[in-house]
Scaffold this motif. Structure first.
Motif, PDB file in Angstrom:
ATOM      1  N   GLY A 244       0.808  -1.208   0.000  1.00  0.00           N
ATOM      2  CA  GLY A 244       0.000   0.000   0.000  1.00  0.00           C
ATOM      3  C   GLY A 244       0.845   1.263   0.000  1.00  0.00           C
ATOM      4  O   GLY A 244       0.564   2.222  -0.732  1.00  0.00           O
ATOM      5  N   MET A 245       1.901   1.274   0.802  1.00  0.00           N
ATOM      6  CA  MET A 245       2.760   2.459   0.848  1.00  0.00           C
ATOM      7  C   MET A 245       3.477   2.656  -0.482  1.00  0.00           C
ATOM      8  O   MET A 245       3.593   3.784  -0.979  1.00  0.00           O
ATOM      9  CB  MET A 245       3.755   2.340   1.998  1.00  0.00           C
ATOM     10  CG  MET A 245       3.130   2.562   3.364  1.00  0.00           C
ATOM     11  SD  MET A 245       4.327   2.629   4.732  1.00  0.00           S
ATOM     12  CE  MET A 245       4.652   0.886   4.980  1.00  0.00           C
ATOM     13  N   MET A 246       3.924   1.575  -1.097  1.00  0.00           N
ATOM     14  CA  MET A 246       4.609   1.712  -2.374  1.00  0.00           C
ATOM     15  C   MET A 246       3.644   2.086  -3.494  1.00  0.00           C
ATOM     16  O   MET A 246       4.053   2.652  -4.507  1.00  0.00           O
ATOM     17  CB  MET A 246       5.337   0.412  -2.714  1.00  0.00           C
ATOM     18  CG  MET A 246       6.550   0.181  -1.838  1.00  0.00           C
ATOM     19  SD  MET A 246       7.529  -1.238  -2.356  1.00  0.00           S
ATOM     20  CE  MET A 246       8.015  -0.740  -3.995  1.00  0.00           C
ATOM     21  N   GLY A 247       2.361   1.801  -3.304  1.00  0.00           N
ATOM     22  CA  GLY A 247       1.364   2.206  -4.279  1.00  0.00           C
ATOM     23  C   GLY A 247       0.981   3.661  -4.162  1.00  0.00           C
ATOM     24  O   GLY A 247       0.174   4.158  -4.957  1.00  0.00           O
ATOM     25  N   MET A 248       1.562   4.377  -3.169  1.00  0.00           N
ATOM     26  CA  MET A 248       1.269   5.797  -2.949  1.00  0.00           C
ATOM     27  C   MET A 248      -0.234   6.019  -2.826  1.00  0.00           C
ATOM     28  O   MET A 248      -0.805   6.941  -3.399  1.00  0.00           O
ATOM     29  CB  MET A 248       1.832   6.658  -4.084  1.00  0.00           C
ATOM     30  CG  MET A 248       3.292   6.435  -4.379  1.00  0.00           C
ATOM     31  SD  MET A 248       4.396   6.923  -3.039  1.00  0.00           S
ATOM     32  CE  MET A 248       4.502   8.679  -3.308  1.00  0.00           C
ATOM     33  N   HIS A 249      -0.890   5.145  -2.060  1.00  0.00           N
ATOM     34  CA  HIS A 249      -2.333   5.238  -1.906  1.00  0.00           C
ATOM     35  C   HIS A 249      -2.733   6.564  -1.260  1.00  0.00           C
ATOM     36  O   HIS A 249      -1.963   7.176  -0.520  1.00  0.00           O
ATOM     37  CB  HIS A 249      -2.859   4.069  -1.072  1.00  0.00           C
ATOM     38  CG  HIS A 249      -2.737   2.750  -1.781  1.00  0.00           C
ATOM     39  ND1 HIS A 249      -3.326   2.509  -2.999  1.00  0.00           N
ATOM     40  CD2 HIS A 249      -2.094   1.604  -1.448  1.00  0.00           C
ATOM     41  CE1 HIS A 249      -3.056   1.273  -3.376  1.00  0.00           C
ATOM     42  NE2 HIS A 249      -2.303   0.709  -2.454  1.00  0.00           N
ATOM     43  N   GLU A 288       2.188   5.485 -11.812  1.00  0.00           N
ATOM     44  CA  GLU A 288       1.622   6.544 -12.642  1.00  0.00           C
ATOM     45  C   GLU A 288       0.701   7.442 -11.828  1.00  0.00           C
ATOM     46  O   GLU A 288       0.141   7.020 -10.815  1.00  0.00           O
ATOM     47  CB  GLU A 288       0.843   5.931 -13.814  1.00  0.00           C
ATOM     48  CG  GLU A 288       1.700   5.113 -14.766  1.00  0.00           C
ATOM     49  CD  GLU A 288       0.890   4.537 -15.906  1.00  0.00           C
ATOM     50  OE1 GLU A 288      -0.355   4.665 -15.874  1.00  0.00           O
ATOM     51  OE2 GLU A 288       1.497   3.958 -16.826  1.00  0.00           O
ATOM     52  N   TYR A 289       0.539   8.647 -12.307  1.00  0.00           N
ATOM     53  CA  TYR A 289      -0.333   9.605 -11.631  1.00  0.00           C
ATOM     54  C   TYR A 289      -1.798   9.211 -11.797  1.00  0.00           C
ATOM     55  O   TYR A 289      -2.224   8.744 -12.845  1.00  0.00           O
ATOM     56  CB  TYR A 289      -0.117  10.994 -12.207  1.00  0.00           C
ATOM     57  CG  TYR A 289      -1.131  12.011 -11.715  1.00  0.00           C
ATOM     58  CD1 TYR A 289      -1.023  12.560 -10.454  1.00  0.00           C
ATOM     59  CD2 TYR A 289      -2.193  12.390 -12.530  1.00  0.00           C
ATOM     60  CE1 TYR A 289      -1.944  13.473 -10.000  1.00  0.00           C
ATOM     61  CE2 TYR A 289      -3.126  13.307 -12.086  1.00  0.00           C
ATOM     62  CZ  TYR A 289      -3.002  13.856 -10.811  1.00  0.00           C
ATOM     63  OH  TYR A 289      -3.926  14.750 -10.360  1.00  0.00           O
ATOM     64  N   SER A 290      -2.569   9.413 -10.732  1.00  0.00           N
ATOM     65  CA  SER A 290      -4.005   9.190 -10.775  1.00  0.00           C
ATOM     66  C   SER A 290      -4.672  10.095  -9.761  1.00  0.00           C
ATOM     67  O   SER A 290      -4.171  10.282  -8.652  1.00  0.00           O
ATOM     68  CB  SER A 290      -4.349   7.728 -10.459  1.00  0.00           C
ATOM     69  OG  SER A 290      -5.748   7.574 -10.345  1.00  0.00           O
ATOM     70  N   VAL A 291      -5.791  10.654 -10.148  1.00  0.00           N
ATOM     71  CA  VAL A 291      -6.553  11.513  -9.238  1.00  0.00           C
ATOM     72  C   VAL A 291      -7.416  10.665  -8.316  1.00  0.00           C
ATOM     73  O   VAL A 291      -7.868  11.113  -7.271  1.00  0.00           O
ATOM     74  CB  VAL A 291      -7.433  12.498 -10.044  1.00  0.00           C
ATOM     75  CG1 VAL A 291      -8.200  13.430  -9.112  1.00  0.00           C
ATOM     76  CG2 VAL A 291      -6.572  13.319 -10.998  1.00  0.00           C
ATOM     77  N   GLY A 292      -7.631   9.414  -8.676  1.00  0.00           N
ATOM     78  CA  GLY A 292      -8.515   8.539  -7.915  1.00  0.00           C
ATOM     79  C   GLY A 292      -7.951   8.160  -6.558  1.00  0.00           C
ATOM     80  O   GLY A 292      -6.867   8.584  -6.147  1.00  0.00           O
ATOM     81  N   LEU A 293      -8.686   7.308  -5.848  1.00  0.00           N
ATOM     82  CA  LEU A 293      -8.313   6.906  -4.500  1.00  0.00           C
ATOM     83  C   LEU A 293      -7.161   5.921  -4.483  1.00  0.00           C
ATOM     84  O   LEU A 293      -6.495   5.772  -3.468  1.00  0.00           O
ATOM     85  CB  LEU A 293      -9.525   6.292  -3.790  1.00  0.00           C
ATOM     86  CG  LEU A 293     -10.685   7.238  -3.498  1.00  0.00           C
ATOM     87  CD1 LEU A 293     -11.820   6.484  -2.826  1.00  0.00           C
ATOM     88  CD2 LEU A 293     -10.232   8.400  -2.624  1.00  0.00           C
ATOM     89  N   SER A 294      -6.921   5.209  -5.590  1.00  0.00           N
ATOM     90  CA  SER A 294      -5.906   4.169  -5.559  1.00  0.00           C
ATOM     91  C   SER A 294      -4.494   4.727  -5.490  1.00  0.00           C
ATOM     92  O   SER A 294      -3.644   4.188  -4.795  1.00  0.00           O
ATOM     93  CB  SER A 294      -6.032   3.273  -6.798  1.00  0.00           C
ATOM     94  OG  SER A 294      -5.873   4.050  -7.977  1.00  0.00           O
ATOM     95  N   LYS A 303      -0.644  16.478 -11.987  1.00  0.00           N
ATOM     96  CA  LYS A 303       0.243  15.539 -12.661  1.00  0.00           C
ATOM     97  C   LYS A 303       1.646  16.120 -12.809  1.00  0.00           C
ATOM     98  O   LYS A 303       2.646  15.392 -12.743  1.00  0.00           O
ATOM     99  CB  LYS A 303      -0.323  15.179 -14.030  1.00  0.00           C
ATOM    100  CG  LYS A 303       0.467  14.105 -14.760  1.00  0.00           C
ATOM    101  CD  LYS A 303      -0.193  13.750 -16.085  1.00  0.00           C
ATOM    102  CE  LYS A 303       0.553  12.577 -16.753  1.00  0.00           C
ATOM    103  NZ  LYS A 303       1.969  12.915 -17.002  1.00  0.00           N
ATOM    104  N   ALA A 304       1.722  17.426 -12.991  1.00  0.00           N
ATOM    105  CA  ALA A 304       3.033  18.060 -13.126  1.00  0.00           C
ATOM    106  C   ALA A 304       3.869  17.868 -11.867  1.00  0.00           C
ATOM    107  O   ALA A 304       5.084  17.617 -11.936  1.00  0.00           O
ATOM    108  CB  ALA A 304       2.863  19.548 -13.432  1.00  0.00           C
ATOM    109  N   VAL A 305       3.222  17.988 -10.702  1.00  0.00           N
ATOM    110  CA  VAL A 305       3.930  17.791  -9.435  1.00  0.00           C
ATOM    111  C   VAL A 305       4.419  16.350  -9.329  1.00  0.00           C
ATOM    112  O   VAL A 305       5.556  16.068  -8.946  1.00  0.00           O
ATOM    113  CB  VAL A 305       3.015  18.146  -8.246  1.00  0.00           C
ATOM    114  CG1 VAL A 305       3.654  17.729  -6.927  1.00  0.00           C
ATOM    115  CG2 VAL A 305       2.720  19.635  -8.238  1.00  0.00           C
TER     116      VAL A 305
END
Length: 328
Positions: A244-249, A288-294, A303-305
């Motif tokens: 979970g931590m590596m998934g940047m949840h 990859e960047y995602s705005v979602g909860l995952s 996404k730029a950040v």
């Protein structure tokens, strides 16, 4: 020590190597009482970590931590020079052993068993998770009674990680900041430790009948009877938390940084049998960047950040001698 210096160099080197690789202490006995295991242990408020919970429930060993090589370096100039020569030919000196007791499902009790040298570049940390006690004990007479009302594995609100997850993170984050030391007295001495392999092994408690193993209880009134935390559950728990931590949840986006910026590999095992291996460079490449909860960004919401953080992280990995995939 004078008699040591009269021995042939070959014997002195052998003794020197044995001293460097010798353990600092023995792992605490699991059969000790709650009081005995906690006796003299202390928590550290500094350095601050990204853990959301208080470090109060992480109790470090009471004795001072001095690297095994340190006394050899302080005897005289000749032994100092010989010890430094030996260090250059001993790859095991960059491996540390950490004993980590999960006490009554509430406290983490870290004990550094072997620290050959203090260095900013560590090849491996072997972490042995051991289980002691059980939740349903009478802690009413202890100052810990408030924290002992519930298991540290109780689920957080809105998918926030459990207290135990934050405690594990706190131990790891502190090590990567200051190394295997006691109280931090000088912020300028922070190490930014690079760790090639984090090897975690969850061990089955000895002399416990299998039918007594159970998933953790949430509150003392909710699960009657005497049971012991199931090591299979703990192994799954640790694996899931690392994943979970590596998934940047979204519930803990910044926690993944310590893996991506400072490590090559995380291995999770139970009784020496591998449960899973995390190749950090591969995970970073696929992140990859995602705005979602995952998946959330390491900081900020754009996404730029995220792209800038990933670019800088790859650069840091190269500078620190960590693995970077060619395509990244």
């Amino acid at each position: 020590m004078a008699s040591l210096m009269t021995l042939p160099r070959e014997l002195r080197d052998q003794i020197c190597k044995e001293v460097i690789l010798s353990p600092l202490t023995e792992p605490p006995e699991l059969g000790l009482s709650f009081d005995a295991i906690l006796d003299g242990r202390r928590s550290y408020q500094e350095p601050k970590t990204a853990a959301w919970s208080s470090p109060y429930a992480v109790r470090y060993q009471p004795s001072a931590i001095v690297a095994s090589v340190t006394p050899l370096l302080l005897v005289n100039h000749q032994l100092y020079a010989e010890t430094m020569d030996n260090l250059r030919t001993m790859p095991q000196t960059r491996t540390c052993d950490l004993d980590l007791i999960v006490l009554d499902e509430m406290f983490l009790c870290p004990t550094w068993i072997r620290v050959p040298v203090l260095t900013n570049n560590v090849d491996r940390v072997n972490v042995k998770f051991r289980i002691a006690g059980f939740l349903h004990q009478d802690h009413s007479g202890h100052e810990e009674r408030e924290i002992s009302r519930y298991s540290g594995f109780r689920g957080g609100f809105d998918a926030v990680p459990t207290v135990m997850a934050w405690q594990i993170y706190d131990v790891l984050d502190r090590f990567l900041t200051v190394g295997p030391v006691g109280a931090r007295t000088n912020a300028e001495a922070d190490r930014s430790v690079v760790l090639k392999t984090l090897d975690i092994d969850i061990q089955t408690p000895p002399n416990v009948e299998e039918e007594r193993f159970s998933e953790p209880g949430w509150g003392q009134e909710e699960v009657p009877g005497f049971y012991v935390l199931d090591p299979n559950y703990l192994a799954r728990f640790v694996y899931t938390q690392v994943e979970g931590m590596m998934g940047m949840h979204a519930d803990s986006p910044d926690c993944g940084k310590i893996f991506y910026e400072f490590m090559n590999e995380v291995v999770v095992s139970k009784d020496g049998q591998v449960v899973g291996v995390f190749d950090v460079a591969s995970y970073l490449q696929g992140l990859e960047y995602s705005v979602g909860l995952s998946i959330s960004t390491p900081s900020g919401k754009t996404k730029a950040v995220f792209d800038e953080w990933k670019k800088n992280t790859i650069k840091k990995r190269r500078e620190r001698g960590l693995k970077v995939l060619a395509e990244a």
